[in-house]
Enzyme design. Sequence first.
Site, PDB file in Angstrom:
ATOM      1  N   PRO A  93       0.813  -1.220   0.000  1.00  0.00           N
ATOM      2  CA  PRO A  93       0.000   0.000   0.000  1.00  0.00           C
ATOM      3  C   PRO A  93       0.852   1.278   0.000  1.00  0.00           C
ATOM      4  O   PRO A  93       0.363   2.343  -0.366  1.00  0.00           O
ATOM      5  CB  PRO A  93      -0.814  -0.095   1.297  1.00  0.00           C
ATOM      6  CG  PRO A  93      -0.758  -1.520   1.722  1.00  0.00           C
ATOM      7  CD  PRO A  93       0.516  -2.076   1.166  1.00  0.00           C
ATOM      8  N   GLU A 120       0.595  -7.804   8.195  1.00  0.00           N
ATOM      9  CA  GLU A 120       0.523  -6.387   8.505  1.00  0.00           C
ATOM     10  C   GLU A 120       1.636  -5.636   7.764  1.00  0.00           C
ATOM     11  O   GLU A 120       1.463  -4.503   7.363  1.00  0.00           O
ATOM     12  CB  GLU A 120       0.648  -6.219  10.027  1.00  0.00           C
ATOM     13  CG  GLU A 120       0.186  -4.901  10.574  1.00  0.00           C
ATOM     14  CD  GLU A 120      -1.231  -4.521  10.188  1.00  0.00           C
ATOM     15  OE1 GLU A 120      -2.091  -5.417  10.061  1.00  0.00           O
ATOM     16  OE2 GLU A 120      -1.462  -3.316   9.994  1.00  0.00           O
ATOM     17  N   ARG A 158      -1.122  -8.667 -21.212  1.00  0.00           N
ATOM     18  CA  ARG A 158      -1.909  -8.365 -22.406  1.00  0.00           C
ATOM     19  C   ARG A 158      -1.170  -7.443 -23.367  1.00  0.00           C
ATOM     20  O   ARG A 158      -1.561  -7.330 -24.534  1.00  0.00           O
ATOM     21  CB  ARG A 158      -3.278  -7.797 -22.037  1.00  0.00           C
ATOM     22  CG  ARG A 158      -3.226  -6.512 -21.268  1.00  0.00           C
ATOM     23  CD  ARG A 158      -4.608  -6.082 -20.806  1.00  0.00           C
ATOM     24  NE  ARG A 158      -5.447  -5.641 -21.919  1.00  0.00           N
ATOM     25  CZ  ARG A 158      -5.298  -4.485 -22.544  1.00  0.00           C
ATOM     26  NH1 ARG A 158      -4.348  -3.631 -22.178  1.00  0.00           N
ATOM     27  NH2 ARG A 158      -6.086  -4.159 -23.537  1.00  0.00           N
ATOM     28  N   ASP A 173      -8.173   1.328 -26.204  1.00  0.00           N
ATOM     29  CA  ASP A 173      -8.661   1.134 -24.837  1.00  0.00           C
ATOM     30  C   ASP A 173      -8.812   2.429 -24.058  1.00  0.00           C
ATOM     31  O   ASP A 173      -8.146   3.403 -24.327  1.00  0.00           O
ATOM     32  CB  ASP A 173      -7.674   0.309 -24.026  1.00  0.00           C
ATOM     33  CG  ASP A 173      -7.718  -1.144 -24.401  1.00  0.00           C
ATOM     34  OD1 ASP A 173      -8.523  -1.489 -25.266  1.00  0.00           O
ATOM     35  OD2 ASP A 173      -6.945  -1.899 -23.821  1.00  0.00           O
TER      36      ASP A 173
END
Length: 235
Positions: A93, A120, A158, A173
Amino acid sequence: MRIDMLTTFPEMFSTQPPAALGVSIPGRAAAAGLVEIHATDIRAYTTNRHRKTDDRPFGGGPGMVMMCQPLWDAVLAVEAMDPRPTRRILLTPQGRPLTQPLVEELATLPRLLLIAGHYEGIDERVIEALAPQEVSIGDYVLSGGELAAMVLIDAVVRLLPGVLGDQESNLQDSFSQEADGRRLLDCPHYTRPREWMGREVPEILMSGDHGKVAQWRLEQKLARTEARRPDLLGP
Ligand code: 9D3
């Protein structure tokens, strides 16, 4: 491209159906040998009696912290399995947000080594020693880095040469670039029937005028981007 995944949940990274990386575009890429995904269990590199990969945090507090030794040994062992240099990436994160330009850069590399924690956190000293690129997939809380790694793998694979057919070309896209380099949201799409529950397809799409259609689609992309994601258009 070779992708190595270091995780305590290696079974999440199957490239056989019905696993997420075993179907659709990533499944086809793996079956065609355009990408090799190797998942390694960090637990296999533990040296303690109970095969523990985590321990309690110094300073107290909730949750467990991934220990240095198993992760360090796993990275060095996996890197030695193939001579191509790795880009080390830690899903966290605290990382740099994943964007299409970063995905495009990663797609040019011969080998990625992805590290996911399911705790954690990870002992900061092994992060310093490995010096990975730290990547996040957005501002929400997941249970671990594995699904984030799968998102990154899907986005990168991709783009590998030979993965997408002409029908699925990525040139149009969302987040791909217009001719002038701008990244816009996609326009609306329609297929048969021409009328459904009283709703008609925009007349211009039926006109057969490819120039007019292209102009309408660009206007739609701009309007949607301005309404929904003005941040993409810049200051
Ligand atoms: C609630 C726990 N948090 C305390 C402030 C810290 C925390 C630790 C580990 C939050 C999430 C996680 C697990 N997530 C990831 O490893 C992760 C992640 C994410 O949660 N969101 C977006 N991208 C990523 S990349 C890895």
